[in-house]
Design an enzyme around this catalytic site. Structure first.
Site, PDB file in Angstrom:
ATOM      1  N   HIS B  38       0.729  -1.108  -0.028  1.00  0.00           N
ATOM      2  CA  HIS B  38      -0.094  -0.110  -0.254  1.00  0.00           C
ATOM      3  C   HIS B  38       0.911   1.297  -0.054  1.00  0.00           C
ATOM      4  O   HIS B  38       1.593   1.701   1.097  1.00  0.00           O
ATOM      5  CB  HIS B  38      -0.944   0.040   1.226  1.00  0.00           C
ATOM      6  CG  HIS B  38      -1.750  -1.157   1.155  1.00  0.00           C
ATOM      7  ND1 HIS B  38      -3.033  -1.048   0.743  1.00  0.00           N
ATOM      8  CD2 HIS B  38      -1.694  -2.548   1.757  1.00  0.00           C
ATOM      9  CE1 HIS B  38      -3.454  -2.367   1.070  1.00  0.00           C
ATOM     10  NE2 HIS B  38      -2.683  -3.281   1.358  1.00  0.00           N
ATOM     11  N   HIS B 268      -4.565   3.904  -2.828  1.00  0.00           N
ATOM     12  CA  HIS B 268      -4.772   3.020  -1.693  1.00  0.00           C
ATOM     13  C   HIS B 268      -3.724   1.716  -1.849  1.00  0.00           C
ATOM     14  O   HIS B 268      -3.332   1.427  -0.789  1.00  0.00           O
ATOM     15  CB  HIS B 268      -6.242   2.674  -1.195  1.00  0.00           C
ATOM     16  CG  HIS B 268      -6.384   2.073  -0.013  1.00  0.00           C
ATOM     17  ND1 HIS B 268      -6.189   0.793   0.385  1.00  0.00           N
ATOM     18  CD2 HIS B 268      -6.866   2.452   1.092  1.00  0.00           C
ATOM     19  CE1 HIS B 268      -6.371   0.509   1.446  1.00  0.00           C
ATOM     20  NE2 HIS B 268      -6.555   1.551   2.063  1.00  0.00           N
ATOM     21  N   GLU B 417     -16.817  -6.857  24.754  1.00  0.00           N
ATOM     22  CA  GLU B 417     -15.766  -7.870  24.696  1.00  0.00           C
ATOM     23  C   GLU B 417     -14.621  -7.726  23.677  1.00  0.00           C
ATOM     24  O   GLU B 417     -13.598  -7.996  24.061  1.00  0.00           O
ATOM     25  CB  GLU B 417     -16.614  -9.323  24.334  1.00  0.00           C
ATOM     26  CG  GLU B 417     -17.808  -9.704  24.974  1.00  0.00           C
ATOM     27  CD  GLU B 417     -18.957  -8.844  24.855  1.00  0.00           C
ATOM     28  OE1 GLU B 417     -19.173  -8.283  23.730  1.00  0.00           O
ATOM     29  OE2 GLU B 417     -20.032  -8.978  25.572  1.00  0.00           O
ATOM     30  N   HIS B 479     -26.450 -18.652  24.455  1.00  0.00           N
ATOM     31  CA  HIS B 479     -25.571 -18.398  25.210  1.00  0.00           C
ATOM     32  C   HIS B 479     -24.555 -19.681  25.999  1.00  0.00           C
ATOM     33  O   HIS B 479     -23.900 -19.439  26.655  1.00  0.00           O
ATOM     34  CB  HIS B 479     -26.139 -17.674  26.686  1.00  0.00           C
ATOM     35  CG  HIS B 479     -26.605 -16.302  26.708  1.00  0.00           C
ATOM     36  ND1 HIS B 479     -27.331 -15.792  25.580  1.00  0.00           N
ATOM     37  CD2 HIS B 479     -26.207 -15.014  27.611  1.00  0.00           C
ATOM     38  CE1 HIS B 479     -27.472 -14.576  25.788  1.00  0.00           C
ATOM     39  NE2 HIS B 479     -26.666 -14.083  26.679  1.00  0.00           N
TER      40      HIS B 479
END
Lengths: 674, 674
Positions: B38, B268, B417, B479
Site C-alpha cells: 500500500h 490506496h 468484549e 449463550h
C-alpha cells in the site's frame, strides 16, 4: 421514582397503565416461577411497548408472518418476557399462558432469549447484544429494496427496535448506526431503553458517551422522551415515522419500576423475592394473582392484536391486483424457492467451463457463478465490506443500493464485516431477499457472532470469504486464515464450501442459493486454479460433499483427499505416485458437512478401507481426522499435509514451499506409510 | 492538490519536506519492488509522522524497548512502509536498507503488515483494522496504572496512534473510543488519516459519519488540521499533550500525494507504474534513484533517532534512584517473570482444596486462584465485559481503575468484549502488566479477532471464559457455547484450559500467569463441580495437559478421556463400569495443547494401545479424534459423548439428560464397543 409518582402515572392514564402493567406482572411472575431471567427490563419498557403495539405497530396477531407487517425487534433479548407477554396478551396462537408459565423450561417456546425458529412472531433471535439493532438495518434495507421492486402499495412497513445500553456499547451498534445513517433508512425506528443500568452497576461505571450526539453524528433523527409517559411516547413515534432519517428515541426509563430493585443493577436480573413481588404489584395497583390477567384487560389487548386484520386484508386485496408475474415472483422469493431457470444456467456455466478449462481464482469463479445467478434471481442482494474488487461480489446488473437508487442490489458496507454479516441476517429474516456478502476469510473473526447466529437461526445467509489461505501471499499472517475453515466447520448447521475450480464453485453456489435453513461459507482463493472438472456432468457433485475426481490406475494403494486449491496439488501428487506404480485415487471434498450427510454406502464407495490416506488442505488438521482416521481409516496409515502454525509474508508460491504443501511432500508422505 | 501547491509546500518548509519525502520515496520504491503493498497511505501521512518523530515522539532508536519510551502504533497497518521507512531512516538496527528492499519477501522482517514479533520497535501487530486503536487504549491504561504504581519520574509517556477510515468504521473503534473517553486517557493521542478514500472508493460510498462529533460525544479532545502543514501538526500535538482528555487529531490529507493516483482508491493500493513513479518523484522534487536517500537527509533522520538518548539516560538515572525493591519488581514485571512466592501460594491453595474438597463452579475456583495470585503479582490487571459477578474476575484487593484511582487494577470494560480483549493485548504489549478479562464463553465470538492476534503476537493475555457449555442452562443456545472450545483449540499458539475442579483451575492459572509467549483461554463452568483431585500433589499435573486421574482396577479395558465438567461424569461412568467388572481408566485432559507437547513415552503411558476409548466433553467432537482415533487409538474402538447441535433453554441438569451427556450413556457406549 417514588410510589406517589407511580400512583400519579396510573391516575393520569389509567387504561394505558393497566395494559402496560399486565406486561409487568407477567414478567415478574414468569421470571419468579423460572427462578431465572431478567425482570427489570420488561417492567421498564412496558409503557413504550404498549403504546407502540396499541397505536403504531402494524400487525395482525392471527397472521404473524404477513409480509407487509411492521417488524418488532427486541435487540435487548434478555428482556424476552417483554415480547412473550406482548404476544400472549395480544392473542398470538403459539404463546399461550401455559407457555408463559413454562418460561425457560425444557421444550417451551418461551426460551431464555427470543428465538425466531421457535415462535413465528419473533422476527430474530437476540441475546448476544447489538445483534438486533444490526439485524434491523438489514430488515430496513430489505424493505427499501422490495418497495422499489414491488411498489409502495405492496411493501410499506416500519422496523421498530428496542435496544439497551448493552446494545449501544457493543461495537457492532456503531457499524449499524453508520450504515443506517448513510442510507437514510427512514423506516427504521430504534427505542433506546435509557435506564442507566448494566449488570455491573450504573452505566457511568464504564461509559459516559452522549448517545444523542453519537447518533446525530451519523445522521440520525433523535428525540429524548420520558419512557413512562404514553403521550410523549406516542408523539415521538409519530414524529419518527415522518422523518426520512433513521430515528432514535431515547426513552428515559426506570428499570424494575416500582419494585424494591428499581434503578439498580439487581433490577436487571431475576427478581424472585415473594414479598418484594407482592409489594411491587401493590405499588402498581395490580391486585391479581400469579399469571392472572383480568378479562377486560386481556380483551383490550386482544383488540390491539386484531387491530391490524383489516390492514392485512386491504393489503391482500392490493396484492391481488398486481400482475400475476409479480405475485409469483414475490411469493417465490418469500418461500425461498429458486426460479426454474436456475438449474439450467448453472449447468450451462459448468459445461462452458469444463470445455474451456480456464485457470482462474475461485473468487473469480464465484463472480462467474453470480453473473448467471443474479440474472435469474432478483431476490439476491450482494455486497462487500470494502473489498468489492477483491471479493468479486459485484456483478454489473446489480446496481448500487443508494438513497436515490433503492432498486440497487449491491451494498457497499464499508469496513464493517460484523455489521454486514448481521445486517445480511436481517435481510434474510425479513423475507424475500437472499443476501450474500464478502470479506477476506481471515476476517471471519470479525463476523463470527453473526455467522453463528445465522446457523442457529436457520437462515441461508451466504458469507463469501475470499483469500482463504497462505495463498494470500505478501499480506502475511494477519491476513492468512489457517484456522478459519475449521472454525466454520465446528459450527453446527453451516455448510463450508471450499471449491477446487469454477465447476465446483458454481455447484456450491447452486446449493447456497437454494438451501432454506442453512447458511453457507464460501472459502475462495486469491490465486488462480486450473479447472479440475474437465468432464462435464449434469449432476451437482458438490452436493454429495465429496466424490472421486480421479481414480487410481492399477491397484488402489493410496487415497488423497483434498479441498479447494489443494486439489490441484493432489492431482500432481497422484501423477508422481502413479508414475512410480502406486495406484492413487484423488477425492475432492468441497463440503465435509454434505459428505457427512450421505449414506454409508456412498461414503464407503468414496473412502473404502485399505489404501493409505493423506488429507491435503492448507489449514489446520482439526476436523480432518474424521476422514483420515475415521470412516474405515487406520491409525498409522493416514497423514495430513497442511498448516500447524500461522503463515508468513512472502509470495504465495514460496509459502507453499516453505510450509511443505507440495505435491512432492504429499507423495513422500504416502510412500513413508508403506 | 495541484503540483503547484506541492511545490509551495516544499518551498515553505524545505527541510521538513525532504525528510517527509524520504518516507514517501521509500514507500513508493519498496511497494513497486515488491509489486505488492500500500503506497498511498505512507505518502499521505509522511508529514504527520515526520513532525511527530522529529519534535514529539520520545524514543531512542538504539534502544527501541526502553520502558518509558512513547509508543507509536500504526493502526492502519496496511501502510506498513510508513513505519519501516521511519525505522530505517531514524537508525533502527533491525530495519536496514536491505530489509526495505526485501519488503514483503520471504524471511524479511519487513512483513506485509507490521509484526511486533519480528521487529522490536514495532509495538503491536496491525492490519486487521481497528485493532491498533483498541490496543492503544490498553497501552494508555497500562501506562496510567504503572505511573500510579511507580511514580511519574519512572512512567510518563504518550501513546500515539495513526488510524485510518477503516479503523474508525470497524465497530471495535467505538468500544475503544468509549473506554478511552470514560477513563480520560489523556496520554492517548490518535491521528485520523482523513483522506476520504477506502478500497472501494470515497468514504461517502459507505459512511457519512461526522467523526469529530462522534469522538466529542465520548469525551475526547478533537482538533482538525491540514495534515500536510508541519506547523499545524506541531501545534496540534502540543495541544493534545496538554489536555487531560484523550485526543483525536483529524488530519486532512491527500492519499498518494503528488502521484497520478492521488485522492483515488487506486492510490490506496500498490502503485507500481514506473513512469508514474518517476513523475511523482519529480513532483516532489526528489531527484534520487531507487531506494536512494541522500546522506544529509539520512543524517538528519538519524539525529532524530538519537534525540531521545539523553532522555533515556536521564530516565535510567532516575530509575537507579528508586528503591531496590521497586526496581526489582519493575524489572521482574517487564521480564514477565513470576514472583518467587507464586509457586508456594498455588501449592497451598491446591493442598487446602484437596483436603476440603469443596463443590464449586470453576468460575469460583478461578476467583479462589486469582485471590492468591493477585496478592503476590501486582502486575496483574483484571476486568470483565459487564459480567463481574458472573465471571468471578474481581478480587477485593484490586480496586477499581478510575480517573481518581489510577492504582485500581480492576477494569469495568462495559459491554465490550472485543474492545476489552484488544485493550488487554495492548496492556500486555506495553509491558509490565499481565492482563486478564472475562466474559461468557459464547461471546468468544465477539473477542475472536483480538484473541487470534494475541496468539499471533505471542503475548500471554488471559481470556476468562465462564459459562462454558449447556451447563449455562436457561439462557439457552445463544449463550451456550458448543463450538467455542474447538475454535480456540483450532488457533495456533493458544492454551485452552478446561479444568475439572479447583485444583486444576489453580494449576491452569499458574501456567497462564507464568507463560510468556502464549495466550490462555480459561473455559470455566457456571455450575458447581466436585473436587476430583482429592489427593494433594505438589506437581502441576495440568502442565502435562492430561494425566491419569483414576486408573482401572483389574484388566484395563476402557479409557475415558474427559475435560472440565465432564470429568465428574467420567468418574461416575467408571463406577458403573467397574461395578460390572470392566476395568476403566479416567484421563483428565485439561489442556490438549500441553498434552500434545509431551514426549511420546508420556503420551503412550496415559493413552496406551488396547482399551476402548470414549471422549466426553459437552461440545463438538471436532479436535477429539486426535486422541480417540489417533495416538494408538483404533477405528471402531472409540466413541464420543458430547454435542452435535446447538443447545436449548432449560435447567442445566435437564439439558445434560436431553443431550445424553450422562454417565449411563458413557457406560453404554463403552459396552457397545466390546
Amino acid at each position: 421514582m417514588e410510589n406517589a409518582d407511580i400512583a400519579a402515572l396510573k391516575a393520569k392514564n389509567p387504561d394505558h397503565w393497566m395494559k402496560a402493567t399486565a406486561i409487568r406482572a407477567l414478567a415478574l411472575d414468569a421470571v419468579a416461577a423460572a427462578n431465572s431471567g431478567h425482570t427489570g427490563m420488561p417492567i421498564g419498557m412496558a409503557d413504550v411497548a404498549t403504546v407502540l403495539f396499541e397505536k403504531h405497530l402494524k400487525f395482525d396477531a392471527a397472521n404473524p408472518q404477513w409480509p407487509d407487517r411492521d417488524r418488532f425487534i427486541l435487540s435487548a433479548g434478555h428482556g424476552s418476557m417483554l415480547i412473550y407477554a406482548l404476544l400472549y396478551l395480544s392473542g398470538d396462537k403459539q404463546v399461550t399462558l401455559d407457555q408463559i408459565k413454562n418460561f425457560r423450561q425444557l421444550g417451551a417456546l418461551t426460551a431464555g432469549h427470543p428465538e425466531n425458529f421457535l415462535i413465528d412472531a419473533v422476527e430474530t433471535t437476540t441475546g448476544p447484544l447489538g445483534q438486533g439493532i444490526a439485524n434491523s438495518v438489514g430488515f430496513a434495507i430489505a424493505e427499501e429494496i422490495q418497495r422499489a421492486q414491488y411498489g409502495k402499495k405492496i411493501v410499506d412497513h416500519n422496523t421498530y427496535v428496542i435496544a439497551g445500553d448493552g446494545c449501544l456499547m457493543e461495537g457492532i451498534s456503531q457499524e449499524a448506526i453508520g450504515i443506517a445513517g448513510r442510507h437514510s433508512l427512514g423506516n427504521l425506528i430504534v427505542f433506546w431503553d435509557n435506564n442507566n443500568i448494566t449488570i455491573d452497576g450504573t452505566v457511568e461505571l464504564s461509559d459516559k458517551t452522549n448517545q444523542v450526539q453519537r447518533f446525530k453524528a451519523s445522521g440520525w433523527h433523535v428525540q429524548e422522551i420520558d419512557g413512562h409517559d404514553p403521550e410523549q411516547i406516542d408523539a415521538a413515534i409519530t414524529a419518527a415515522k415522518k422523518t426520512k432519517k433513521p430515528s432514535m428515541i431515547a426513552c428515559k426509563t426506570h428499570i424494575a419500576l416500582g419494585h424494591a430493585a428499581q434503578d439498580t443493577s439487581k433490577g436487571h436480573g431475576a427478581l424472585t423475592d415473594p414479598e418484594q413481588l407482592k409489594a411491587a404489584k401493590d405499588t402498581w395497583g395490580w391486585d391479581y394473582g400469579s399469571f392472572e390477567i383480568p378479562a377486560d384487560i386481556k380483551a383490550q389487548w386482544e383488540a390491539i392484536g386484531s387491530r391490524g386484520a383489516a390492514e392485512r386484508e386491504a393489503w391482500e386485496a392490493r396484492f391481488a391486483e398486481v400482475s400475476g408475474q409479480k405475485q409469483k415472483r414475490f411469493n417465490r422469493a418469500y418461500a425461498m424457492e429458486a426460479p426454474n431457470k436456475l438449474s439450467a444456467v448453472i449447468k450451462a456455466l459448468k459445461k462452458e467451463v469444463s470445455e474451456g478449462q480456464p485457470k482462474v481464482a475461485t473468487r473469480k469463479s464465484s463472480e462467474m457463478a453470480l453473473k448467471v445467478i443474479n440474472a435469474v434471481m432478483p431476490e439476491t442482494v450482494g455486497g462487500s465490506a470494502d473489498l468489492t474488487g477483491s471479493n468479486n461480489t459485484k456483478t454489473d446488473d446489480l446496481g448500487m443500493f443508494d438513497t436515490n437508487n433503492r432498486k440497487g442490489r449491491y451494498i457497499y458496507w464499508g469496513i464493517r464485516e460484523h455489521g454486514m454479516a448481521s445486517a445480511m441476517n436481517g435481510m434474510a429474516l425479513h423475507g424475500g431477499i437472499r443476501p450474500y456478502g464478502g470479506t477476506f476469510m481471515a476476517f471471519t473473526d470479525y463476523a463470527r457472532p453473526a455467522m453463528r447466529l445465522a446457523a442457529l437461526m436457520k437462515i441461508p445467509t451466504v458469507f463469501v470469504m475470499t483469500h482463504d489461505s497462505i495463498g494470500v501471499g505478501e499480506d502475511g499472517p494477519t491476513h492468512q486464515p489457517v484456522e478459519h475453515v475449521a472454525i466454520s466447520r465446528a459450527t453446527p448447521n453451516t455448510y463450508v464450501f471450499r471449491p477446487a475450480d469454477t465447476v465446483e464453485t458454481a455447484e456450491a453456489w447452486e446449493i447456497a442459493v437454494t438451501t432454506k435453513t442453512t447458511p453457507s461459507v464460501m472459502a475462495l482463493t486469491r490465486q488462480g486454479l486450473p479447472t479440475v472438472r474437465t468432464e462435464h456432468k449434469l449432476k451437482n457433485l458438490t452436493a454429495q460433499g465429496a466424490y472421486v475426481l480421479a481414480d487410481s490406475e492399477g491397484k488402489r494403494e493410496a487415497i488423497l483427499i483434498a479441498t479447494g486449491s489443494e486439489v490441484e496439488i493432489a492431482l500432481k501428487a497422484r501423477d508422481i505416485l502413479q508414475a512410480e506404480g502406486i495406484g492413487t485415487r484423488v477425492v475432492s471434498m468441497p463440503c465435509m458437512e454434505l459428505f457427512a450427510e450421505q449414506d454409508e454406502s456412498y461414503r464407503r464407495k468414496v473412502l473404502p478401507a485399505g489404501p493409505v490416506r493423506v488429507g491435503i488442505e492448507v489449514g489446520v488438521r482439526q476436523g480432518w481426522d474424521q476422514w483420515l482416521l475415521g470412516e474405515r481409516g487406520k491409525n498409522g496409515k493416514a497423514d495430513f499435509v497442511g498448516m500447524d502454525s500461522f503463515g508468513a509474508s512472502a509470495p504465495a508460491g514460496q509459502l507453499y514451499e516453505k510450509f511443505g504443501v507440495t505435491a512432492e511432500n504429499v507423495a513422500e508422505k504416502v510412500k513413508a506409510m508403506f
